[in-house]
Design a protein around this motif. Structure first.
Motif, short mmCIF file in Angstrom:
data_model
loop_
_atom_site.label_atom_id
_atom_site.label_comp_id
_atom_site.label_asym_id
_atom_site.label_seq_id
_atom_site.Cartn_x
_atom_site.Cartn_y
_atom_site.Cartn_z
N GLY A 13 -8.00 2.61 -1.31
CA GLY A 13 -9.45 2.42 -1.27
C GLY A 13 -9.79 0.97 -1.57
O GLY A 13 -9.39 0.07 -0.85
N ARG A 14 -10.52 0.75 -2.67
CA ARG A 14 -10.76 -0.62 -3.09
C ARG A 14 -9.44 -1.17 -3.62
O ARG A 14 -8.82 -0.59 -4.51
CB ARG A 14 -11.83 -0.69 -4.18
N SER A 15 -9.01 -2.29 -3.07
CA SER A 15 -7.65 -2.76 -3.32
C SER A 15 -7.43 -3.32 -4.72
O SER A 15 -6.30 -3.43 -5.17
CB SER A 15 -7.30 -3.85 -2.30
N GLY A 16 -8.50 -3.72 -5.40
CA GLY A 16 -8.33 -4.41 -6.67
C GLY A 16 -8.13 -5.91 -6.48
O GLY A 16 -7.95 -6.64 -7.45
N VAL A 41 0.84 -1.21 0.00
CA VAL A 41 0.00 0.00 0.00
C VAL A 41 0.87 1.25 0.00
O VAL A 41 0.63 2.19 -0.78
CB VAL A 41 -0.95 0.00 1.22
N ASP A 42 1.90 1.27 0.85
CA ASP A 42 2.77 2.46 0.94
C ASP A 42 3.45 2.78 -0.38
O ASP A 42 3.66 3.96 -0.71
CB ASP A 42 3.83 2.24 2.03
N HIS A 43 3.81 1.75 -1.14
CA HIS A 43 4.49 1.96 -2.43
C HIS A 43 3.52 2.12 -3.59
O HIS A 43 3.96 2.26 -4.74
CB HIS A 43 5.46 0.81 -2.70
N TRP A 55 -12.76 -5.03 5.28
CA TRP A 55 -12.40 -3.68 4.83
C TRP A 55 -12.01 -3.68 3.36
O TRP A 55 -11.13 -2.92 2.94
CB TRP A 55 -11.27 -3.12 5.69
N ALA A 56 -12.68 -4.52 2.57
CA ALA A 56 -12.37 -4.59 1.14
C ALA A 56 -12.66 -3.28 0.42
O ALA A 56 -12.07 -3.00 -0.63
CB ALA A 56 -13.17 -5.72 0.49
N ASP A 57 -13.53 -2.47 0.99
CA ASP A 57 -13.85 -1.18 0.38
C ASP A 57 -12.92 -0.07 0.85
O ASP A 57 -12.95 1.05 0.34
CB ASP A 57 -15.29 -0.79 0.72
N ASP A 58 -12.08 -0.37 1.84
CA ASP A 58 -11.17 0.62 2.41
C ASP A 58 -9.91 -0.13 2.86
O ASP A 58 -9.65 -0.29 4.04
CB ASP A 58 -11.85 1.33 3.59
N PHE A 59 -9.14 -0.57 1.89
CA PHE A 59 -8.06 -1.51 2.14
C PHE A 59 -7.02 -0.95 3.10
O PHE A 59 -6.53 -1.67 3.99
CB PHE A 59 -7.39 -1.88 0.82
N ALA A 60 -6.67 0.30 2.96
CA ALA A 60 -5.65 0.89 3.83
C ALA A 60 -6.08 0.84 5.29
O ALA A 60 -5.26 0.59 6.18
CB ALA A 60 -5.36 2.33 3.41
N GLY A 87 -20.26 -5.67 -4.10
CA GLY A 87 -19.36 -5.89 -5.24
C GLY A 87 -17.93 -5.48 -5.00
O GLY A 87 -17.11 -5.50 -5.92
N TRP A 88 -17.59 -5.10 -3.77
CA TRP A 88 -16.20 -4.74 -3.46
C TRP A 88 -15.31 -5.98 -3.40
O TRP A 88 -14.08 -5.87 -3.51
CB TRP A 88 -16.13 -4.01 -2.12
#
Length: 389
Positions: free
Chosen positions: A37-40, A29-31, A60-65, A142-143
């Motif tokens: 958000g949604r991680s893909g 995530v940092d890089h 937290w699939a809709d807010d990955f961070a 659908g996240w």
């Protein structure tokens, strides 16, 4: 990330070593390899300790961070007492029960279901930190396409995949495996992460389940069967010490044998499966199959510790609860129980250092990781990991 097929995240088992996986995810995530958000990531697969991390990420699939941050907070502040009872009374009762059954079980013909540790605190921790209702909400919105947790039916010895996902997901059959669609609850996490002998089995629907790594000889298979074309696989076994030879021919202790068995059950399968996937990819690239052939190209990004986790556990083994350390000495010397300690050392210092190691490994491997996200299997295969067995 290219818009083709599904992307899966596969997290293996390893007890306290699971902290490393969170460090890797933080680094991704940092890089900017994974969006905040949604991680893909469409499919999440977890086994043993990896199932706990997987469930939190699904919530937290809709807010990955946020999911990664909350996981990091748990691992950096964890204490053994949050995972298993460490008081003298609880451990004493377990010890007495084992001694009684070993001594008189043949006479009474009655034994009680048992484990070396009582994980009642882990249930409390998971209920407190994992918002299970959000998993269903994220699937419905659908996240997330699917989350699959791996467990083992201890009576039939068959593997079980607890699957929560879209209704149109493909199903498949596999010898000695079953797929059970169900909303993910705390019982599924406890079952999947029930380390053999050390953690108790978990009853679900009248059946008893244990650690998913026992039967999971092909950890990438569920992700592939769920339609993944790209897989991020994070292991927790570092490279073996270089140039180290046995200096003693003494009979191995129970602790050493148990450590070897746990390594074989929890750590080896994912490395073997990744190697197999790389060989299949190489064959497909060299000898392309006709449309509709039996194999397809699967991009696999394999990440694991660059340092030997066992050595870190040896440095910090004194931080395991005193009563547990005392009981483990009955299995062997301090040096011989180190491998077991690495699974049970739920300690803020040990886990915090594993989180940092994961972040550092992403930094060191960023070019290979970038090749995976940008170029696909051919680029990733051309640039192997820096540390190999």
């Amino acid at each position: 990330m290219p818009e083709k097929g599904r992307t899966a995240l596969v997290l293996s088992g390893g007890g306290a070593r699971g902290a490393y996986q969170v460090g890797v995810l933080r680094g991704l995530v940092d890089h900017g390899f994974l969006p905040s958000g949604r991680s893909g990531i469409d499919v999440l697969i977890g086994s043993s300790a990896g199932s706990i991390n997987t469930a939190a990420l699904a919530a937290w699939a809709d807010d990955f961070a946020t999911g990664v941050e909350r996981l990091e907070q748990v691992w950096r502040n964890i204490e053994a007492g949050q995972v298993y009872r460490t008081d003298l009374g609880s451990l004493g009762r377990i010890g007495i029960r084992w001694a009684w059954d070993l001594s008189f079980g043949g006479i009474t013909r009655q034994t009680q279901p048992k484990s070396l540790l009582d994980t009642a605190p882990l249930r409390v921790l998971l209920n407190d930190r994992v918002p299970f209702s959000r998993i269903a909400e994220n699937v419905e919105a659908g996240w997330l396409d699917a989350i699959a947790l791996i467990a083992t039916d201890l009576h039939s010895a068959n593997g079980v995949i607890f699957l929560h996902g879209r209704a149109d997901l493909p199903t498949w059959t596999r010898r000695r495996w079953s797929i059970e669609r169900t909303p993910i609850r705390v019982e599924h996490l406890l079952a999947s992460s029930a380390i053999p002998v050390f953690f108790p089995s978990v009853q679900i629907g009248g059946r008893h389940f244990g650690d998913g790594s026992i039967r999971n000889t092909a950890p990438l298979s569920p992700a592939i069967n769920l339609g993944a074309e790209r897989i991020i696989a994070i292991g927790v076994s570092g490279p073996p010490p270089v140039g180290v030879r046995a200096t003693s021919l003494e009979t191995p202790t129970i602790a050493q044998i148990a450590g070897v068995l746990l390594d074989a059950v929890m750590l080896d399968a994912i490395e073997v499966d990744v190697d197999h996937s790389e060989r299949v990819n190489a064959s497909i690239l060299r000898y392309p199959e006709p449309e509709g052939g039996g194999f397809r190209l699967i991009d696999v990004l394999w990440l694991r510790p660059s340092l030997t986790v066992r050595q870190l556990a040896a440095e910090l083994s004194h931080r395991i609860p005193a009563v547990v350390r005392y009981l483990m000495r009955g299995l062997g010397s301090d040096a011989s129980v180190t491998e077991l300690v690495s699974y049970l050392l739920f300690d803020s210092e040990f886990c915090g250092r594993l989180v940092e190691l994961g972040r550092q490994d992403v930094e060191a491997e960023r070019e290979r990781i970038a090749a995976f996200f940008q170029g696909g299997a051919a680029a990733a295969a051309a640039t192997p990991p820096a540390s190999t067995d």
